[in-house]
Write a protein that holds these residues in place. Sequence first.
Motif, PDB file in Angstrom:
ATOM      1  N   PHE A  39       0.871  -1.167   0.000  1.00 43.29           N
ATOM      2  CA  PHE A  39       0.000   0.000   0.000  1.00 43.29           C
ATOM      3  C   PHE A  39       0.907   1.216   0.000  1.00 43.29           C
ATOM      4  O   PHE A  39       1.760   1.362   0.875  1.00 43.29           O
ATOM      5  CB  PHE A  39      -0.884  -0.038   1.254  1.00 43.29           C
ATOM      6  CG  PHE A  39      -1.762   1.157   1.436  1.00 43.29           C
ATOM      7  CD1 PHE A  39      -2.746   1.459   0.511  1.00 43.29           C
ATOM      8  CD2 PHE A  39      -1.629   1.967   2.551  1.00 43.29           C
ATOM      9  CE1 PHE A  39      -3.572   2.559   0.683  1.00 43.29           C
ATOM     10  CE2 PHE A  39      -2.446   3.063   2.742  1.00 43.29           C
ATOM     11  CZ  PHE A  39      -3.425   3.364   1.803  1.00 43.29           C
ATOM     12  N   ASP A  40       0.763   2.070  -1.015  1.00 44.83           N
ATOM     13  CA  ASP A  40       1.662   3.219  -1.153  1.00 44.83           C
ATOM     14  C   ASP A  40       1.150   4.472  -0.454  1.00 44.83           C
ATOM     15  O   ASP A  40       1.669   5.560  -0.664  1.00 44.83           O
ATOM     16  CB  ASP A  40       1.938   3.499  -2.628  1.00 44.83           C
ATOM     17  CG  ASP A  40       0.731   4.004  -3.407  1.00 44.83           C
ATOM     18  OD1 ASP A  40      -0.363   4.187  -2.805  1.00 44.83           O
ATOM     19  OD2 ASP A  40       0.858   4.210  -4.632  1.00 44.83           O
ATOM     20  N   GLY A  41       0.132   4.311   0.385  1.00 44.05           N
ATOM     21  CA  GLY A  41      -0.466   5.455   1.057  1.00 44.05           C
ATOM     22  C   GLY A  41      -1.733   5.916   0.377  1.00 44.05           C
ATOM     23  O   GLY A  41      -2.542   6.637   0.953  1.00 44.05           O
ATOM     24  N   GLU A  42      -1.931   5.460  -0.862  1.00 40.56           N
ATOM     25  CA  GLU A  42      -3.132   5.805  -1.621  1.00 40.56           C
ATOM     26  C   GLU A  42      -3.753   4.578  -2.280  1.00 40.56           C
ATOM     27  O   GLU A  42      -4.968   4.424  -2.287  1.00 40.56           O
ATOM     28  CB  GLU A  42      -2.782   6.845  -2.688  1.00 40.56           C
ATOM     29  CG  GLU A  42      -3.983   7.402  -3.391  1.00 40.56           C
ATOM     30  CD  GLU A  42      -3.634   8.534  -4.357  1.00 40.56           C
ATOM     31  OE1 GLU A  42      -4.513   8.881  -5.150  1.00 40.56           O
ATOM     32  OE2 GLU A  42      -2.501   9.036  -4.324  1.00 40.56           O
ATOM     33  N   HIS A  43      -2.902   3.710  -2.845  1.00 41.87           N
ATOM     34  CA  HIS A  43      -3.397   2.543  -3.586  1.00 41.87           C
ATOM     35  C   HIS A  43      -2.736   1.249  -3.127  1.00 41.87           C
ATOM     36  O   HIS A  43      -1.574   1.250  -2.732  1.00 41.87           O
ATOM     37  CB  HIS A  43      -3.113   2.705  -5.085  1.00 41.87           C
ATOM     38  CG  HIS A  43      -3.796   3.866  -5.702  1.00 41.87           C
ATOM     39  ND1 HIS A  43      -3.151   5.039  -5.971  1.00 41.87           N
ATOM     40  CD2 HIS A  43      -5.081   4.036  -6.084  1.00 41.87           C
ATOM     41  CE1 HIS A  43      -4.008   5.889  -6.511  1.00 41.87           C
ATOM     42  NE2 HIS A  43      -5.185   5.306  -6.584  1.00 41.87           N
ATOM     43  N   VAL A  44      -3.484   0.171  -3.248  1.00 43.06           N
ATOM     44  CA  VAL A  44      -2.948  -1.167  -3.039  1.00 43.06           C
ATOM     45  C   VAL A  44      -2.371  -1.615  -4.377  1.00 43.06           C
ATOM     46  O   VAL A  44      -2.977  -1.403  -5.435  1.00 43.06           O
ATOM     47  CB  VAL A  44      -4.055  -2.137  -2.561  1.00 43.06           C
ATOM     48  CG1 VAL A  44      -3.516  -3.550  -2.454  1.00 43.06           C
ATOM     49  CG2 VAL A  44      -4.625  -1.664  -1.232  1.00 43.06           C
ATOM     50  N   ARG A  45      -1.172  -2.235  -4.317  1.00 40.13           N
ATOM     51  CA  ARG A  45      -0.485  -2.655  -5.546  1.00 40.13           C
ATOM     52  C   ARG A  45      -0.088  -4.125  -5.445  1.00 40.13           C
ATOM     53  O   ARG A  45       0.254  -4.606  -4.370  1.00 40.13           O
ATOM     54  CB  ARG A  45       0.755  -1.799  -5.772  1.00 40.13           C
ATOM     55  CG  ARG A  45       0.443  -0.313  -5.819  1.00 40.13           C
ATOM     56  CD  ARG A  45       1.653   0.553  -5.975  1.00 40.13           C
ATOM     57  NE  ARG A  45       2.606   0.338  -4.892  1.00 40.13           N
ATOM     58  CZ  ARG A  45       3.800   0.938  -4.833  1.00 40.13           C
ATOM     59  NH1 ARG A  45       4.172   1.779  -5.767  1.00 40.13           N
ATOM     60  NH2 ARG A  45       4.614   0.697  -3.828  1.00 40.13           N
ATOM     61  N   ILE A  46      -0.133  -4.802  -6.589  1.00 39.97           N
ATOM     62  CA  ILE A  46       0.295  -6.186  -6.697  1.00 39.97           C
ATOM     63  C   ILE A  46       1.257  -6.300  -7.870  1.00 39.97           C
ATOM     64  O   ILE A  46       1.334  -5.394  -8.705  1.00 39.97           O
ATOM     65  CB  ILE A  46      -0.906  -7.150  -6.879  1.00 39.97           C
ATOM     66  CG1 ILE A  46      -1.780  -6.712  -8.060  1.00 39.97           C
ATOM     67  CG2 ILE A  46      -1.719  -7.228  -5.585  1.00 39.97           C
ATOM     68  CD1 ILE A  46      -2.936  -7.647  -8.372  1.00 39.97           C
ATOM     69  N   ASN A  47       1.970  -7.422  -7.938  1.00 40.11           N
ATOM     70  CA  ASN A  47       3.004  -7.591  -8.956  1.00 40.11           C
ATOM     71  C   ASN A  47       3.040  -9.057  -9.345  1.00 40.11           C
ATOM     72  O   ASN A  47       2.905  -9.935  -8.486  1.00 40.11           O
ATOM     73  CB  ASN A  47       4.344  -7.147  -8.359  1.00 40.11           C
ATOM     74  CG  ASN A  47       5.420  -6.954  -9.387  1.00 40.11           C
ATOM     75  OD1 ASN A  47       5.756  -7.860 -10.129  1.00 40.11           O
ATOM     76  ND2 ASN A  47       5.977  -5.754  -9.410  1.00 40.11           N
ATOM     77  N   MET A  48       3.205  -9.329 -10.642  1.00 37.30           N
ATOM     78  CA  MET A  48       3.217 -10.713 -11.111  1.00 37.30           C
ATOM     79  C   MET A  48       3.915 -10.824 -12.455  1.00 37.30           C
ATOM     80  O   MET A  48       4.038  -9.833 -13.173  1.00 37.30           O
ATOM     81  CB  MET A  48       1.786 -11.241 -11.227  1.00 37.30           C
ATOM     82  CG  MET A  48       0.954 -10.533 -12.278  1.00 37.30           C
ATOM     83  SD  MET A  48      -0.813 -10.812 -12.132  1.00 37.30           S
ATOM     84  CE  MET A  48      -1.223  -9.897 -10.677  1.00 37.30           C
ATOM     85  N   PRO A  49       4.374 -12.043 -12.805  1.00 36.05           N
ATOM     86  CA  PRO A  49       4.895 -12.248 -14.153  1.00 36.05           C
ATOM     87  C   PRO A  49       3.761 -12.089 -15.171  1.00 36.05           C
ATOM     88  O   PRO A  49       2.626 -12.518 -14.926  1.00 36.05           O
ATOM     89  CB  PRO A  49       5.416 -13.687 -14.136  1.00 36.05           C
ATOM     90  CG  PRO A  49       5.616 -14.009 -12.693  1.00 36.05           C
ATOM     91  CD  PRO A  49       4.562 -13.225 -11.961  1.00 36.05           C
ATOM     92  N   ALA A  50       4.074 -11.491 -16.303  1.00 31.27           N
ATOM     93  CA  ALA A  50       3.063 -11.228 -17.328  1.00 31.27           C
ATOM     94  C   ALA A  50       2.441 -12.492 -17.902  1.00 31.27           C
ATOM     95  O   ALA A  50       1.303 -12.459 -18.369  1.00 31.27           O
ATOM     96  CB  ALA A  50       3.687 -10.399 -18.455  1.00 31.27           C
TER      97      ALA A  50
END
Length: 134
Positions: A39-50
Amino acid sequence: MSLPIPEKFYDLFRRPILCALTTVNPNGQPHSVPVWCDFDGEHVRINMPAATKKARNLKLNPKVSLLLIEPQSSRHWVEIQGRVSEPIDEAHGAREHINKLSEKYTGNPVYQPYGASGINREMYVIEAIKINGN
């Protein structure tokens, strides 16, 4: 416009709690997998292989649900229902993001991929439409 994440859930995002990400398969069946998030203070973020199923699902249908549950007490949890942004590729911050997640979850500031899974990472920002939790 994304709903703000209530402050009472910030602690869940600060700690290395494994998240359950649910996407929608092309046939409409839900697909849930464990992921890292922040959480960057505004949005939740996720990350994955394409090339993963979850990434392919998100390209066809951006609807997601993300669930975090406090490991010591199932009474503290948050579910974010929403939509993801267009994928953000490595040239625009996905590699830096997975390295940040790696440090949070493993203590290693450089992500160590399993096999070829570290190739072509994508970051997604979740626009919260509904937030449930306790």
